[in-house]
Structures are given as C-alpha cells and as structure tokens.
Scaffold this motif. Sequence first.
Motif, PDB file in Angstrom:
ATOM      1  N   PRO A 248      19.850   1.559  -7.340  1.00 21.30           N
ATOM      2  CA  PRO A 248      18.477   2.062  -7.438  1.00 21.30           C
ATOM      3  C   PRO A 248      17.464   0.954  -7.125  1.00 21.30           C
ATOM      4  O   PRO A 248      17.678  -0.208  -7.455  1.00 21.30           O
ATOM      5  N   ARG A 249      16.401   1.335  -6.515  1.00 18.95           N
ATOM      6  CA  ARG A 249      15.353   0.394  -6.090  1.00 18.95           C
ATOM      7  C   ARG A 249      14.468  -0.002  -7.261  1.00 18.95           C
ATOM      8  O   ARG A 249      14.120   0.817  -8.104  1.00 18.95           O
ATOM      9  N   ILE A 250      14.092  -1.268  -7.276  1.00 18.22           N
ATOM     10  CA  ILE A 250      13.058  -1.781  -8.176  1.00 18.22           C
ATOM     11  C   ILE A 250      11.882  -2.147  -7.273  1.00 18.22           C
ATOM     12  O   ILE A 250      12.042  -2.896  -6.318  1.00 18.22           O
ATOM     13  N   GLN A 251      10.718  -1.600  -7.602  1.00 15.48           N
ATOM     14  CA  GLN A 251       9.540  -1.943  -6.813  1.00 15.48           C
ATOM     15  C   GLN A 251       8.392  -2.307  -7.744  1.00 15.48           C
ATOM     16  O   GLN A 251       8.260  -1.742  -8.825  1.00 15.48           O
ATOM     17  N   ALA A 252       7.587  -3.272  -7.327  1.00 20.17           N
ATOM     18  CA  ALA A 252       6.396  -3.675  -8.081  1.00 20.17           C
ATOM     19  C   ALA A 252       5.178  -3.075  -7.393  1.00 20.17           C
ATOM     20  O   ALA A 252       4.958  -3.308  -6.201  1.00 20.17           O
ATOM     21  N   VAL A 253       4.414  -2.279  -8.151  1.00 21.04           N
ATOM     22  CA  VAL A 253       3.270  -1.545  -7.596  1.00 21.04           C
ATOM     23  C   VAL A 253       2.061  -1.789  -8.496  1.00 21.04           C
ATOM     24  O   VAL A 253       2.153  -1.629  -9.719  1.00 21.04           O
ATOM     25  N   PRO A 254       0.901  -2.148  -7.930  1.00 18.67           N
ATOM     26  CA  PRO A 254      -0.301  -2.339  -8.751  1.00 18.67           C
ATOM     27  C   PRO A 254      -0.731  -1.035  -9.425  1.00 18.67           C
ATOM     28  O   PRO A 254      -0.514   0.058  -8.899  1.00 18.67           O
ATOM     29  N   THR A 255      -1.358  -1.167 -10.571  1.00 18.38           N
ATOM     30  CA  THR A 255      -1.838  -0.011 -11.329  1.00 18.38           C
ATOM     31  C   THR A 255      -2.695   0.913 -10.474  1.00 18.38           C
ATOM     32  O   THR A 255      -2.567   2.136 -10.560  1.00 18.38           O
ATOM     33  N   SER A 256      -3.550   0.358  -9.651  1.00 12.00           N
ATOM     34  CA  SER A 256      -4.450   1.178  -8.832  1.00 12.00           C
ATOM     35  C   SER A 256      -3.691   2.106  -7.881  1.00 12.00           C
ATOM     36  O   SER A 256      -4.221   3.135  -7.461  1.00 12.00           O
ATOM     37  N   GLU A 257      -2.454   1.772  -7.554  1.00  8.65           N
ATOM     38  CA  GLU A 257      -1.658   2.573  -6.616  1.00  8.65           C
ATOM     39  C   GLU A 257      -0.594   3.411  -7.328  1.00  8.65           C
ATOM     40  O   GLU A 257       0.169   4.121  -6.657  1.00  8.65           O
ATOM     41  N   LEU A 258      -0.551   3.326  -8.648  1.00  8.59           N
ATOM     42  CA  LEU A 258       0.503   4.005  -9.402  1.00  8.59           C
ATOM     43  C   LEU A 258       0.003   5.340  -9.961  1.00  8.59           C
ATOM     44  O   LEU A 258      -0.894   5.369 -10.787  1.00  8.59           O
ATOM     45  N   HIS A 259       0.601   6.412  -9.473  1.00  7.09           N
ATOM     46  CA  HIS A 259       0.238   7.757  -9.918  1.00  7.09           C
ATOM     47  C   HIS A 259       1.505   8.502 -10.264  1.00  7.09           C
ATOM     48  O   HIS A 259       2.562   8.250  -9.698  1.00  7.09           O
ATOM     49  N   PHE A 260       1.397   9.437 -11.186  1.00  2.00           N
ATOM     50  CA  PHE A 260       2.564  10.148 -11.701  1.00  2.00           C
ATOM     51  C   PHE A 260       2.599  11.578 -11.199  1.00  2.00           C
ATOM     52  O   PHE A 260       1.563  12.230 -11.108  1.00  2.00           O
ATOM     53  N   GLN A 261       3.812  12.024 -10.936  1.00  3.49           N
ATOM     54  CA  GLN A 261       4.062  13.433 -10.654  1.00  3.49           C
ATOM     55  C   GLN A 261       5.291  13.813 -11.454  1.00  3.49           C
ATOM     56  O   GLN A 261       6.283  13.084 -11.444  1.00  3.49           O
ATOM     57  N   GLU A 262       5.219  14.933 -12.136  1.00  5.78           N
ATOM     58  CA  GLU A 262       6.378  15.371 -12.909  1.00  5.78           C
ATOM     59  C   GLU A 262       7.337  16.112 -12.016  1.00  5.78           C
ATOM     60  O   GLU A 262       7.010  16.746 -11.076  1.00  5.78           O
TER      61      GLU A 262
END
Length: 179
Positions: free
Chosen positions: A165-179
């Motif tokens: 599985p991939r580990i990625q680092a993403v800034p908060t401004s680009e992090l959005h959730f979808q269920e």
Amino acid sequence: MKPALLVIDVQQGLFDETPRPFEADTVIERINTLTSRARQAGVPVVFIQHETADDELAHGSQNWQLQCGLQVAPNDTKLRKTTPDSFLHTNLEELLDSWNVEQVVICGYATEFCVDTTTRRAAALGYPVTLAADAHTTHDKKHANGLQIRTHHNATLSGIDSFGPRIQAVPTSELHFQE
C-alpha cells in the motif's frame, strides 16, 4: 476507498509545556480543519491518547487529556495506547474493520515516534496511508529541529514502497474526504 482519520497523541502534557512542539497552535488548527472535513463526509475520527505508568502521561491525569484547542465531537472515538504503535495492544484494527475502513489519514504527535510507527504499521497491515504533511509535529531535538524532522519523515515515509500500500504525504489544504 473509505477512510478514517487518526489523530495521534495531541495531549496537554505533550503540547502545553514549554518548549512547545514545532508550530503547535498551527498544527492544532490544521487538525481541527481535518476533523471537521472528516465529520462532514461521515468519516470516522479517532483521537488516540498515549499513556504511561508514571506521572508523565498517567491515564486520567491532566497531562493525559486531549489538548484544549482540539475540537472533539461526541461521536468521535477515543483510543488509549501504551506504545508508539497505535495498533499494538489496542482494538484499532478491529474498529477500522468494523467501519469497513480501507485507508487511513494520519496526523498528530510525535512525528519521529508515534506518527512514524503507526504509519508504517498501518501500511504493513494493508492500509494505504495519507500522512497529513503539515499536521504532524514534534519537539526540536539536538540533531534536528521540528521542521527538519517533519520534512525528513514526509519524504522518507512517502518513499517506502515495500509494504505494498502507498504512503503519501499531502498538505492539509489538499486533503479532502470522501466516504
């Protein structure tokens, strides 16, 4: 893929004593942004609290409590742990399975200990991990300051591909959730 948000060790005894962690207040604001977005999307939020047998983070003590600036909702889950690994000797994996979680987003404290260990363990268990790149922190150390430690771990953890599985680092401004 259904996510869950894990907020690791943002506790009074780790955040409120001087010196404070790198960007402590800003990190708390970013975590609050993430928890709000997660709740709006129906994504589980888990606040993980480290505890020790001594007075440093004794269960129930003032130091053990979540940091006062965190926005915690009644439906959020709280989980106690005693090691840097949020999965070891806890029911975290069972909770994630019961919610049908397929990936995790991780933020909190301390970058080089509990955040790093939990990120690696989640990937080893088969969960793709998104590390909130600017919403984890630590204290300055003799060998590196908090920013350098965060930057190093964002790059190092994102560079690991041997878990599958991939580990990625993403800034908060680009992090959005979808269920």
